[in-house]
Write an enzyme that holds these catalytic residues in place. Structure first.
Site, short mmCIF file in Angstrom:
data_model
loop_
_atom_site.label_atom_id
_atom_site.label_comp_id
_atom_site.label_asym_id
_atom_site.label_seq_id
_atom_site.Cartn_x
_atom_site.Cartn_y
_atom_site.Cartn_z
N LYS A 42 7.48 -1.38 -0.94
CA LYS A 42 7.39 0.07 -0.66
C LYS A 42 7.66 0.33 0.82
CE LYS A 42 3.28 -0.12 1.74
NZ LYS A 42 3.15 0.09 3.16
N PRO B 140 9.40 -10.11 3.05
CA PRO B 140 8.77 -10.80 4.17
C PRO B 140 7.25 -10.58 4.19
CG PRO B 140 10.39 -9.16 4.93
CD PRO B 140 10.38 -9.10 3.45
N ALA C 282 3.34 -10.02 5.72
CA ALA C 282 2.67 -9.16 6.72
C ALA C 282 3.67 -8.19 7.35
CB ALA C 282 2.00 -10.02 7.80
N LEU D 139 5.37 -3.76 3.95
CA LEU D 139 6.14 -3.41 2.75
C LEU D 139 5.30 -3.52 1.48
CD1 LEU D 139 9.48 -5.25 3.65
CD2 LEU D 139 9.01 -2.79 3.80
N ASP E 28 -3.67 -0.50 -1.08
CA ASP E 28 -2.35 -0.12 -1.62
C ASP E 28 -2.13 -0.53 -3.07
OD1 ASP E 28 -1.69 0.90 0.84
OD2 ASP E 28 -0.44 -0.79 1.44
O1 C5P Z 1 -7.31 -2.43 2.20
P1 C5P Z 1 -6.58 -3.55 2.86
O2 C5P Z 1 -7.16 -4.89 2.55
O3 C5P Z 1 -5.10 -3.49 2.64
O4 C5P Z 1 -6.78 -3.32 4.43
C1 C5P Z 1 -6.62 -4.30 5.39
C2 C5P Z 1 -7.31 -3.86 6.66
O5 C5P Z 1 -6.67 -2.71 7.21
C3 C5P Z 1 -8.75 -3.44 6.46
O6 C5P Z 1 -9.64 -4.52 6.57
C4 C5P Z 1 -8.97 -2.44 7.59
O7 C5P Z 1 -9.23 -3.12 8.80
C5 C5P Z 1 -7.62 -1.78 7.73
N1 C5P Z 1 -7.51 -0.50 6.99
C6 C5P Z 1 -8.15 0.62 7.49
N2 C5P Z 1 -8.02 1.82 6.83
C7 C5P Z 1 -7.28 1.92 5.70
C8 C5P Z 1 -6.63 0.79 5.17
C9 C5P Z 1 -6.76 -0.41 5.85
O8 C5P Z 1 -8.82 0.57 8.53
N3 C5P Z 1 -7.18 3.10 5.10
#
Ligand code: C5P
Length: 305
Positions: free
Chosen positions: A21, A104, A106, A109, A146
């Site tokens: 995405k 790729p 991190a 995407l 996501d």
């Molecule tokens: O939810 P996900 O595991 O993809 O998020 C990874 C990190 O990104 C979270 O631990 C947080 O630090 C940050 N994040 C955030 N606010 C969001 C989504 C992600 O602070 N809405």
């Protein structure tokens, strides 16, 4: 609820597409008490992504991946999704998961989240389980911000921490050039650095998301390009100025707009002409060197269920 898998032939297998995405818009609305950030983001699935083959077997869950840099233990969202699925529905079978990784890592995407959603949907089909969408969404929300988007199919306006999904009409026919500079950016790092760098220095208010949604529905590339916005871009560009230089190169090559996707480091350009996008890809690789990964694609128009 406990639902047991119906028996299937031992060799039953299924191959599913796991799209990448991009975010055309990502505005951080504020910080939440749970440490996450409240978002308003518009995400679109691409016609490019990974491929996952699921093979049913008697017991045990295993993951193999074509990219040796990606761990295949529980830290991989694809395997975690399978384990959560099996636990949630008390499935008395196992599966072999083969992940052909093209996206790729991190990269902003949505690769890992998309793999998780594809595994959830794939296992439901493979084992013919009567798990409805709302049950899958509940499980998805516990695995990352996501994953719900990828369960949903199509362009969406996502709010909350990203897990609240509203499908939006999208007719955008532009070619998309993805450029990944060969290094990853941690999502956690990007969010942590937002407060230090981005919005407080904005001189103009961010574009209105309603204008972007209208332009998407009307295939208005100029309108979409005027509304591109990402709160997470400024801290990343400050640390990695090459991202701004890549965007400038794409714009000079005819991109109507360019932006970093999600928490980066992939940047994308939107082109009316796919040929110009391919030429720009070659130009970027020539100018910034062989560490640049490029891909020209389109927005997904098919449903992946
Ligand atoms: O939810 P996900 O595991 O993809 O998020 C990874 C990190 O990104 C979270 O631990 C947080 O630090 C940050 N994040 C955030 N606010 C969001 C989504 C992600 O602070 N809405």
């Amino acid at each position: 609820m406990t639902t047991q898998a119906r028996p299937r032939p031992r060799s039953a297998s299924l191959t599913v597409f796991s799209p990448a995405k991009i975010n055309l818009y990502l505005r951080i609305v504020g910080k939440r008490p749970d440490g996450y950030h409240e978002l308003e983001t518009v995400m679109l699935p691409l016609d490019f992504g990974d491929q996952i083959t699921l093979q049913s077997r008697k017991s045990g869950l295993t993951l193999a991946c074509s990219n040796p840099s990606l761990p295949t233990d529980d830290s991989n969202l694809a395997l975690r999704a399978a384990k959560n699925f099996v636990a949630r529905w008390s499935v008395e079978r196992g599966a072999k998961i083969a992940l052909k990784k093209r996206t790729p890592l991190a990269a902003g995407l949505g690769g890992g989240s998309s793999n998780a959603a594809a595994v959830l949907r794939g296992l439901r089909r493979l084992w013919e389980l009567p798990a409805d969408d709302s049950m899958l969404h509940e499980l998805a929300a516990s695995m990352g911000s996501d994953v719900n988007f990828f369960l949903n199919d199509g362009a969406a306006l996502c709010t909350g921490r990203g897990e609240k999904i509203e499908t939006v009409p999208c007719r955008l026919s532009a070619a998309v050039l993805l450029v990944n500079p060969g290094f990853g950016i941690s999502t956690k790092w990007a969010y942590e650095n937002w407060a230090k760098a981005a919005e407080p220095r904005l001189t103009a208010p961010p574009p209105q998301v309603s204008l972007l949604l209208r332009a998407l529905a009307e295939d208005d590339l100029a309108g979409v390009s005027r509304c591109l916005f990402n709160s997470l871009e400024a801290p990343s560009i400050r640390k990695f100025p090459v991202l701004e230089l890549i965007k400038k190169t794409m714009r000079d090559d005819g991109a109507a707009g360019a932006l970093m996707s999600g928490s980066g480091a992939t940047v994308f350009g939107l082109f009316a002409d796919p040929k110009a996008a391919r030429q720009s890809a070659a130009h970027v690789r020539g100018q910034f060197g062989p560490s640049m990964w490029t891909k020209v694609t389109r927005f997904a128009t098919v449903r992946h269920k």
